[in-house]
Design a protein around this motif. Structure first.
Motif: not given
Length: 469
Positions: A389-412
């Motif tokens: 939910a937090c990482y892989y879906q965001a990556i897929e969405a960024a690729i589909e929307l042709n966006l440059d990056k995903v920022e997933a918040g602090a730490q981790g």
């Protein structure tokens, strides 16, 4: 939500304190001892203390400043008068003027939704970032003689250090131990949100550098007027960080983990850049989602209904109850923010049958997906669902929307093996006490060296194949 500040008790070793009636003034008379102030640790347990007294703060215009500005329509220069004022709510600032500064500061391609009037006003309207929670809005606005807004700064007078993600609890402890008060302090940031971006938001005029100088001077003047210990600008841009060094601010760096889109066609294309062991692990984690009869959906704008926000608030409270203990955001925040931000909001949800069981909140900027909050139903556990939910879906969405990056918040650090690599974050700190400024400056110098070393070590042992980065 109960917030607190450290209350100093007189000590024969530390001298006497004089608290002015109705305000935050403090006179200290430190006697010499053999002990030297030291910052002992990066993280420190915050002392519980009493609620701060009421403050009565006037909101005045600062001294008018004449600046030379080249006329936008002619090759001549004329004097401009800039008025700098302080407002007690962002609702006192027209959204069009604030957002024009926000958009000019980032550019349309890098628009940051967290700096928008819609997001920041949602925090205030919902009772999340207000006086009662220890976030007293004191936003700064610069206008020209025609009342056009030239620049704005999101600024808060704070009685604690919660919800900032640049940790200074050890600094507050050091002040307390040496007979001084650290709170209140001024904080320039997006509340509860460790998102990098400009903090001094300027219209793109020919004299914006002069407006920048005026606004920084206004912040410092405000710090003296309110008699606070310090002024903090967190998660600023690197350019602001460098410019503020020459204006007496201490420099601090940190680290976050961001995913970079290298013109991937789809998720599998991204995986082919990973080392074989990392690629295999990600595929195994993703297979667990359908195996648990879970279905993932990405909802945007009007697709997100009131029932989704109410359910997501349950998820959010489950996370805060288990992790932090106190929720920063109210239920109303999600409804208000969702209605104001529209398609800039993406809610990733997991369904089991007809029931929502988990969700992750994201905002979409000009070139970035910003992942922020995650939660699931109480007393349930779905293996690998958090990563999906937090990482892989965001990556897929960024690729589909042709966006440059995903920022997933602090730490981790667990993000690294899933394709998120370290990037440097920046913050600036102006301390009014010269002694503490020197001590904390020495601490920050050592901390910066440690951050550089850790970032280098991570980069050398990253999840990608050799030659990819």
């Amino acid at each position: 939500m109960s917030m607190a500040m450290a209350v100093v008790r007189p000590s024969p070793l530390l001298g006497q304190l004089d608290f002015a009636i109705g305000g935050f003034s403090c006179r200290k008379d430190l006697r010499k001892t053999k002990q030297t102030p030291r910052i002992k640790a990066l993280f420190w347990e915050f002392k519980k203390a009493e609620k701060p007294p009421e403050t009565h703060l006037s909101i005045d215009n600062f001294t008018l400043t004449k600046i030379n500005a080249k006329d936008e329509s002619a090759d001549t220069e004329k004097a401009k008068t800039v008025t700098v004022s302080v407002v007690s709510s962002i609702l006192e600032v027209p959204s069009s003027g604030w957002d024009a500064c926000c958009l000019d500061a980032t550019g349309p391609e890098q628009f940051n939704p967290f700096l928008s009037h819609g997001f920041l006003s949602s925090l205030e309207e919902s009772g999340s970032a207000v006086k009662e929670t220890g976030w007293l809005p004191r936003h700064i606005v610069a206008r020209d003689e025609d009342n056009n807004i030239l620049g704005v700064i999101p600024l808060y007078l704070k009685s604690h250090s919660y919800g900032e993600y640049v940790f200074d609890h050890s600094w507050a402890d050091a002040y307390y131990r040496y007979g001084s008060r650290y709170y209140p302090k001024l904080q320039c940031c997006v509340p509860f949100t460790p998102v990098p971006g400009p903090r001094i938001l300027l219209r793109n005029t020919s004299y914006k550098d002069q407006v920048f100088d005026i606004l920084v001077s206004a912040m410092k003047e405000l710090a003296n007027k309110f008699q606070v210990s310090s002024l903090h600008i967190t998660f600023s841009t690197e350019n602001e960080w460098r410019a503020l060094k020459d204006k007496g601010f201490l420099q601090r760096t940190g680290m976050q983990y961001h995913w970079k889109n290298r013109n991937y066609k789809n998720f599998d294309d991204f995986l082919m850049d990973m080392k074989q062991s990392k690629r295999k692990n990600i595929r195994q984690e993703r297979k667990k989602i359908p195996a648990q009869n879970l279905k993932m959906k990405r909802l945007r704008g009007d697709e997100i209904k009131a029932k989704h926000w109410d359910t997501f608030y349950t998820f959010y409270r489950n996370t805060t109850d288990n992790k932090w203990g106190t929720p920063y955001l109210t239920r109303e925040f999600f409804h208000i923010m969702g209605s104001k931000m529209g398609d800039k909001v993406m809610l990733i949800v997991a369904e089991e049958g007809d029931e929502l069981v988990a969700g992750a909140l994201n905002l979409i900027g000009g070139d970035t997906i910003y992942g922020r909050l995650w939660g699931c139903l109480p007393r349930v556990y779905y293996p690998s669902l958090h990563f999906e939910a937090c990482y892989y879906q965001a990556i897929e969405a960024a690729i589909e929307l042709n966006l440059d990056k995903v920022e997933a918040g602090a730490q981790g650090e667990h993000k690294i093996q899933r394709g998120y690599l370290p990037v440097t974050t920046y913050s600036c700190h102006y301390l009014l006490d010269e002694g503490f400024r020197q001590v904390i400056g020495n601490f920050l110098s050592r901390e910066t060296d440690q951050v550089k070393l850790v970032s280098q070590l991570i980069a050398e042992s990253g999840p990608f194949k050799d030659g990819i980065l």
